[in-house]
Design a protein around this motif. Structure first.
Motif, PDB file in Angstrom:
ATOM      1  N   GLU A   7       0.826  -1.214   0.000  1.00 51.25           N
ATOM      2  CA  GLU A   7       0.000   0.000   0.000  1.00 51.25           C
ATOM      3  C   GLU A   7       0.860   1.263   0.000  1.00 51.25           C
ATOM      4  OE1 GLU A   7      -3.277   2.309   2.778  1.00 51.25           O
ATOM      5  OE2 GLU A   7      -2.520   0.360   3.406  1.00 51.25           O
ATOM      6  N   ASN A   8       1.872   1.310   0.847  1.00 52.16           N
ATOM      7  CA  ASN A   8       2.713   2.507   0.948  1.00 52.16           C
ATOM      8  C   ASN A   8       3.533   2.744  -0.307  1.00 52.16           C
ATOM      9  OD1 ASN A   8       1.732   2.835   3.517  1.00 52.16           O
ATOM     10  ND2 ASN A   8       3.543   1.995   4.524  1.00 52.16           N
ATOM     11  N   ILE A   9       4.105   1.687  -0.849  1.00 54.00           N
ATOM     12  CA  ILE A   9       4.911   1.834  -2.066  1.00 54.00           C
ATOM     13  C   ILE A   9       4.023   2.216  -3.244  1.00 54.00           C
ATOM     14  CG2 ILE A   9       6.349   0.608  -3.739  1.00 54.00           C
ATOM     15  CD1 ILE A   9       7.467  -0.983  -1.337  1.00 54.00           C
ATOM     16  N   SER A  14       2.632   6.152  -7.209  1.00 51.54           N
ATOM     17  CA  SER A  14       1.574   6.703  -8.047  1.00 51.54           C
ATOM     18  C   SER A  14       1.553   8.228  -8.007  1.00 51.54           C
ATOM     19  CB  SER A  14       0.211   6.161  -7.625  1.00 51.54           C
ATOM     20  OG  SER A  14      -0.153   6.664  -6.358  1.00 51.54           O
ATOM     21  N   ASP A  15       2.118   8.810  -6.947  1.00 47.97           N
ATOM     22  CA  ASP A  15       2.113  10.269  -6.791  1.00 47.97           C
ATOM     23  C   ASP A  15       3.272  10.685  -5.883  1.00 47.97           C
ATOM     24  OD1 ASP A  15       1.385  12.928  -6.795  1.00 47.97           O
ATOM     25  OD2 ASP A  15      -0.184  12.672  -5.300  1.00 47.97           O
ATOM     26  N   GLU A  27       0.046  10.175   9.258  1.00 52.28           N
ATOM     27  CA  GLU A  27       0.887   8.976   9.222  1.00 52.28           C
ATOM     28  C   GLU A  27       1.379   8.706   7.803  1.00 52.28           C
ATOM     29  OE1 GLU A  27       0.846   4.249  10.358  1.00 52.28           O
ATOM     30  OE2 GLU A  27      -0.996   5.406  10.578  1.00 52.28           O
ATOM     31  N   MET A  28       0.477   8.815   6.824  1.00 53.21           N
ATOM     32  CA  MET A  28       0.874   8.575   5.430  1.00 53.21           C
ATOM     33  C   MET A  28       1.831   9.663   4.948  1.00 53.21           C
ATOM     34  SD  MET A  28       0.812   6.555   2.881  1.00 53.21           S
ATOM     35  CE  MET A  28      -0.517   5.414   3.137  1.00 53.21           C
ATOM     36  N   GLN A  29       1.674  10.881   5.422  1.00 55.32           N
ATOM     37  CA  GLN A  29       2.599  11.953   5.060  1.00 55.32           C
ATOM     38  C   GLN A  29       4.007  11.622   5.524  1.00 55.32           C
ATOM     39  OE1 GLN A  29       1.228  15.806   6.403  1.00 55.32           O
ATOM     40  NE2 GLN A  29      -0.780  15.527   5.464  1.00 55.32           N
ATOM     41  N   MET A  54      10.165  -4.451  -5.664  1.00 52.90           N
ATOM     42  CA  MET A  54       9.733  -4.403  -4.272  1.00 52.90           C
ATOM     43  C   MET A  54       8.254  -4.747  -4.143  1.00 52.90           C
ATOM     44  SD  MET A  54      11.895  -1.236  -2.759  1.00 52.90           S
ATOM     45  CE  MET A  54      11.553  -1.653  -1.058  1.00 52.90           C
ATOM     46  N   LEU A  55       7.455  -4.294  -5.082  1.00 60.85           N
ATOM     47  CA  LEU A  55       6.009  -4.566  -5.026  1.00 60.85           C
ATOM     48  C   LEU A  55       5.686  -6.031  -5.342  1.00 60.85           C
ATOM     49  CD1 LEU A  55       4.453  -1.453  -6.743  1.00 60.85           C
ATOM     50  CD2 LEU A  55       4.104  -2.186  -4.394  1.00 60.85           C
ATOM     51  N   ASN A  56       6.374  -6.596  -6.297  1.00 60.44           N
ATOM     52  CA  ASN A  56       5.987  -7.913  -6.794  1.00 60.44           C
ATOM     53  C   ASN A  56       6.780  -9.074  -6.210  1.00 60.44           C
ATOM     54  OD1 ASN A  56       3.955  -6.937  -8.541  1.00 60.44           O
ATOM     55  ND2 ASN A  56       5.552  -6.229  -9.915  1.00 60.44           N
ATOM     56  N   ASP A  57       8.056  -8.917  -6.018  1.00 61.07           N
ATOM     57  CA  ASP A  57       8.894 -10.040  -5.630  1.00 61.07           C
ATOM     58  C   ASP A  57       9.208 -10.117  -4.142  1.00 61.07           C
ATOM     59  OD1 ASP A  57       8.933 -10.829  -8.258  1.00 61.07           O
ATOM     60  OD2 ASP A  57      10.811  -9.804  -8.695  1.00 61.07           O
ATOM     61  N   MET A  58       9.283  -8.994  -3.489  1.00 64.75           N
ATOM     62  CA  MET A  58       9.640  -9.000  -2.084  1.00 64.75           C
ATOM     63  C   MET A  58       8.435  -9.285  -1.189  1.00 64.75           C
ATOM     64  SD  MET A  58      12.404  -5.964  -1.602  1.00 64.75           S
ATOM     65  CE  MET A  58      12.447  -6.225   0.161  1.00 64.75           C
ATOM     66  N   MET A  59       7.240  -8.977  -1.657  1.00 61.94           N
ATOM     67  CA  MET A  59       6.076  -9.063  -0.784  1.00 61.94           C
ATOM     68  C   MET A  59       5.222 -10.268  -1.070  1.00 61.94           C
ATOM     69  SD  MET A  59       5.385  -5.187  -0.242  1.00 61.94           S
ATOM     70  CE  MET A  59       6.799  -4.198   0.070  1.00 61.94           C
TER      71      MET A  59
END
Length: 59
Positions: A7-9, A14-15, A27-29, A54-59
């Motif tokens: 979620e964080n990555i 995305s922005d 917290e998200m900031q 990081m999104l696909n292979d680490m998690m």
């Protein structure tokens, strides 16, 4: 505070602009600020963070 979650990555990639941080909760900031800091330090050293890995292979 866990920085490297899907979620964080996804949110950061995305922005990544700091000017849009005000749209997120405190917290998200903070999470976005830390991810941006790591990203900029890596780029300054001539590297690139592979966010897709990081999104696909680490998690």
């Amino acid at each position: 505070m866990e920085l490297f979650t899907r979620e964080n990555i996804g949110n950061y990639t995305s922005d990544p602009d700091a000017k849009n941080d005000h749209k997120y909760c405190k917290e998200m900031q903070e999470i976005r600020k830390e991810l941006r800091k790591l990203d900029q330090e890596t780029k300054r050293d001539g590297g690139v963070i592979d966010w897709n890995y990081m999104l696909n292979d680490m998690m």
